[in-house]
Design an enzyme around this catalytic site. Sequence first.
Site, PDB file in Angstrom:
ATOM      1  CB  CYS A  29      13.224   8.585  -7.329  1.00 52.57           C
ATOM      2  SG  CYS A  29      11.581   9.141  -7.793  1.00 52.57           S
TER       3      CYS A  29
HETATM    4  N1  LIG Z   1       8.536   4.364 -10.554  1.00 53.11           N
HETATM    5  C1  LIG Z   1       9.414   4.957  -9.763  1.00 53.11           C
HETATM    6  O1  LIG Z   1      10.333   5.650 -10.211  1.00 53.11           O
HETATM    7  C2  LIG Z   1       9.328   4.803  -8.303  1.00 53.11           C
HETATM    8  C3  LIG Z   1       8.262   4.203  -7.698  1.00 53.11           C
HETATM    9  N2  LIG Z   1       8.204   4.116  -6.336  1.00 53.11           N
HETATM   10  C4  LIG Z   1       7.047   3.517  -5.692  1.00 53.11           C
HETATM   11  O2  LIG Z   1       7.070   2.118  -5.949  1.00 53.11           O
HETATM   12  C5  LIG Z   1       5.745   1.636  -6.101  1.00 53.11           C
HETATM   13  C6  LIG Z   1       5.647   0.899  -7.431  1.00 53.11           C
HETATM   14  O3  LIG Z   1       5.924   1.831  -8.467  1.00 53.11           O
HETATM   15  P1  LIG Z   1       6.032   1.387  -9.988  1.00 53.11           P
HETATM   16  O4  LIG Z   1       6.783   0.135 -10.111  1.00 53.11           O
HETATM   17  O5  LIG Z   1       6.470   2.572 -10.730  1.00 53.11           O
HETATM   18  O6  LIG Z   1       4.483   1.108 -10.302  1.00 53.11           O
HETATM   19  P2  LIG Z   1       3.835   0.451 -11.577  1.00 53.11           P
HETATM   20  O7  LIG Z   1       2.578   1.170 -11.854  1.00 53.11           O
HETATM   21  O8  LIG Z   1       4.839   0.363 -12.667  1.00 53.11           O
HETATM   22  O9  LIG Z   1       3.507  -1.034 -11.081  1.00 53.11           O
HETATM   23  C7  LIG Z   1       2.562  -1.290 -10.091  1.00 53.11           C
HETATM   24  C8  LIG Z   1       2.450  -2.795  -9.871  1.00 53.11           C
HETATM   25  O10 LIG Z   1       1.408  -3.045  -8.928  1.00 53.11           O
HETATM   26  C9  LIG Z   1       0.416  -3.931  -9.499  1.00 53.11           C
HETATM   27  N3  LIG Z   1      -0.867  -3.387  -9.033  1.00 53.11           N
HETATM   28  C10 LIG Z   1      -1.433  -2.210  -9.378  1.00 53.11           C
HETATM   29  N4  LIG Z   1      -2.575  -1.994  -8.697  1.00 53.11           N
HETATM   30  C11 LIG Z   1      -2.721  -3.066  -7.883  1.00 53.11           C
HETATM   31  C12 LIG Z   1      -3.705  -3.467  -6.932  1.00 53.11           C
HETATM   32  N5  LIG Z   1      -4.768  -2.688  -6.681  1.00 53.11           N
HETATM   33  N6  LIG Z   1      -3.555  -4.652  -6.299  1.00 53.11           N
HETATM   34  C13 LIG Z   1      -2.503  -5.467  -6.581  1.00 53.11           C
HETATM   35  N7  LIG Z   1      -1.540  -5.153  -7.477  1.00 53.11           N
HETATM   36  C14 LIG Z   1      -1.654  -3.967  -8.114  1.00 53.11           C
HETATM   37  C15 LIG Z   1       0.639  -3.873 -10.998  1.00 53.11           C
HETATM   38  O11 LIG Z   1       0.466  -5.114 -11.663  1.00 53.11           O
HETATM   39  P3  LIG Z   1      -0.894  -5.775 -12.095  1.00 53.11           P
HETATM   40  O12 LIG Z   1      -1.801  -4.641 -12.463  1.00 53.11           O
HETATM   41  O13 LIG Z   1      -0.557  -6.682 -13.211  1.00 53.11           O
HETATM   42  O14 LIG Z   1      -1.344  -6.537 -10.878  1.00 53.11           O
HETATM   43  C16 LIG Z   1       2.128  -3.586 -11.104  1.00 53.11           C
HETATM   44  O15 LIG Z   1       2.860  -4.782 -11.043  1.00 53.11           O
HETATM   45  C17 LIG Z   1       4.822   2.859  -5.986  1.00 53.11           C
HETATM   46  O16 LIG Z   1       4.299   2.917  -4.688  1.00 53.11           O
HETATM   47  C18 LIG Z   1       5.741   4.030  -6.253  1.00 53.11           C
HETATM   48  O17 LIG Z   1       5.317   5.184  -5.564  1.00 53.11           O
HETATM   49  C19 LIG Z   1       9.226   4.532  -5.551  1.00 53.11           C
HETATM   50  C20 LIG Z   1      10.319   5.113  -6.088  1.00 53.11           C
HETATM   51  C21 LIG Z   1      10.457   5.322  -7.517  1.00 53.11           C
HETATM   52  C1  LIG Z   2       6.959  11.385 -11.992  1.00 51.16           C
HETATM   53  C2  LIG Z   2       6.127  10.982 -10.802  1.00 51.16           C
HETATM   54  O1  LIG Z   2       4.916  10.968 -10.835  1.00 51.16           O
HETATM   55  N1  LIG Z   2       6.779  10.659  -9.715  1.00 51.16           N
HETATM   56  C3  LIG Z   2       6.132  10.233  -8.523  1.00 51.16           C
HETATM   57  C4  LIG Z   2       7.153   9.808  -7.536  1.00 51.16           C
HETATM   58  C5  LIG Z   2       7.772   8.502  -7.746  1.00 51.16           C
HETATM   59  C6  LIG Z   2       8.408   8.114  -6.443  1.00 51.16           C
HETATM   60  O2  LIG Z   2       9.427   8.564  -6.003  1.00 51.16           O
HETATM   61  O3  LIG Z   2       7.654   7.354  -5.725  1.00 51.16           O
HETATM   62  P1  LIG Z   2       7.273   7.499  -4.180  1.00 51.16           P
HETATM   63  O4  LIG Z   2       5.962   8.214  -4.114  1.00 51.16           O
HETATM   64  O5  LIG Z   2       7.187   6.081  -3.745  1.00 51.16           O
HETATM   65  O6  LIG Z   2       8.368   8.207  -3.458  1.00 51.16           O
HETATM   66  C7  LIG Z   2       5.358  11.341  -7.827  1.00 51.16           C
HETATM   67  O7  LIG Z   2       5.644  12.517  -7.977  1.00 51.16           O
HETATM   68  O8  LIG Z   2       4.504  10.998  -6.987  1.00 51.16           O
END
Ligand SMILES: NC(=O)C1=CN([C@@H]2O[C@H](COP(=O)(O)OP(=O)(O)OC[C@H]3O[C@@H](n4cnc5c(N)ncnc54)[C@H](OP(=O)(O)O)[C@@H]3O)[C@@H](O)[C@H]2O)C=CC1
Ligand SMILES: CC(=O)N[C@@H](CCC(=O)OP(=O)(O)O)C(=O)O
Length: 317
Positions: free
Chosen positions: A136
Site C-alpha cells: 500500500c
Molecule cells: N494488510 C495490508 O494492508 C497489506 C498487506 N500486505 C502484505 O500482504 C501480506 C498479508 O498481509 P495481511 O493479509 O495483512 O496479513 P494477516 O496477518 O491479516 O494474514 C496473514 C495470513 O497468513 C497466515 N499465516 C500467518 N503466518 C503463517 C505461517 N507461518 N505459515 C502459513 N500461514 C501463515 C494467516 O492464517 P493462519 O494463521 O490461520 O494460517 C493469515 O491467513 C503481508 O506480507 C503484508 O505485508 C501488502 C499490502 C497491504
Molecule cells: C501499518 C503497517 O504496519 N503497515 C505495514 C505495511 C503494510 C504493507 O504495505 O505491506 P507490505 O510490507 O507488503 O508492503 C508496514 O509498515 O510494514
Amino acid sequence: MSTSPFRLGIVGARGHTGQELIRLVAAHPGLELAFVSSRELDGQRVADHTDGFAGELRFESLDADAVAAKGVDAVILALPNGKAAPFVAAIDAAKPDTLIVDLSADYRFEAGWYYGLPELTRARYAGQRRISNPGCYATAMQLAIAPLAEHLAGPPQCFGVSGYSGAGTMPSDKNDTALLADNLMPYALTNHVHEREVSKQLSLPVEFMPHVAPHFRGITMTVNLWLSAPMSRDAVKALFDARYADAPLVEVIDDAPWVSHIAGRHGAQIGAFTMAPGNGRVVVVATLDNLLKGAATQAMQNLNLALGFDELTSIPH
Ligand SMILES: NC(=O)C1=CN([C@@H]2O[C@H](COP(=O)(O)OP(=O)(O)OC[C@H]3O[C@@H](n4cnc5c(N)ncnc54)[C@H](OP(=O)(O)O)[C@@H]3O)[C@@H](O)[C@H]2O)C=CC1
Ligand SMILES: CC(=O)N[C@@H](CCC(=O)OP(=O)(O)O)C(=O)O
C-alpha cells in the site's frame, strides 16, 4: 486464452488481504477457487467467514509441499513478510510454470520477478511466472511521485498514515485498538523497507515517515516535492492527468483526497497539488485502500495481465 477456468489457490486466506482476494477471485468469470489455506480456520466453511462468498469450499491447513501438490495454475501468497520462500521453493520443484503472485515484501528486490504496479510497470511484463505485488505505502508513494520524477531537485518527503489493517492480524502495538484510540503512532521513521523499495523502483532517493491511525482501512500519503525549476500548478497537474489518462483505477482530482472516501474502493485518488510561494515546491496527496489497490486489487490486476484477461476483470471501477 483457455476456455476452462484457471485453477487458483490462496495461501494465507484468513488474513485481511486474503479475505479481499477470496471475494475478487470468486467474482472472476475465468478463475476457479481451487483451495484457500488457513491453519486457524482449518476445516471451516469459507462462507461462514467471508461476506459475499457462497458455496461449500472450506479452509485447509496446507504446508508448502501440500500447496505445491495441488498442482493449480496460479497461487497467491498472502502471508506475513518472511514466510513465502518455502512455498516458492516447493512450487519451483513441483510445477515451476505455476503463476505465483506474492503480496509480501519478500521478492520486491529480486531479479527475475516482475514488480507489478501495473500503471507504472506494465510495459516491463514479459511473461514472468513470478510476480511481486507492491504494498500500500509503496504504491501510493510511486503513484504520487512518478509523474514528477524528472522534475525534482531533491528527495521527496513522504508522510504516510495507514489504517491499522495495514499491520495484519498478528497482534502488535500497530493493530491494538486500545493503544490506537485517540492516537497517531509513528514508527520506522527512517530506512523502512518501503523507503528502500520506492527509491529503487523510481531510481531516486525518497524519505518516508509512516504512522498508524485508529481507522481500520485506507492510507493517506502526503508528499512534499522540491522542483528543479518553478512550475505552475496547471503544469504540475497536467503531468498527472497525462500520466494517468489511461489508468481507470487512478483518479486525479483537484482537492486533497480524503481517506474516508477511498475506503472500500478499488482505485487510488491523487490530488491537492498545492504550490508553495514561488512555485518551487508542491505538495501532492494520494489515498488508496491498503487492502484493495494496496494489495488484493493490485494482485488481481497482475493475475489478469499474466493470464491474458482484461486487466480490470472482476474489479469494480
Ligand atoms: N494488510 C495490508 O494492508 C497489506 C498487506 N500486505 C502484505 O500482504 C501480506 C498479508 O498481509 P495481511 O493479509 O495483512 O496479513 P494477516 O496477518 O491479516 O494474514 C496473514 C495470513 O497468513 C497466515 N499465516 C500467518 N503466518 C503463517 C505461517 N507461518 N505459515 C502459513 N500461514 C501463515 C494467516 O492464517 P493462519 O494463521 O490461520 O494460517 C493469515 O491467513 C503481508 O506480507 C503484508 O505485508 C501488502 C499490502 C497491504
Ligand atoms: C501499518 C503497517 O504496519 N503497515 C505495514 C505495511 C503494510 C504493507 O504495505 O505491506 P507490505 O510490507 O507488503 O508492503 C508496514 O509498515 O510494514
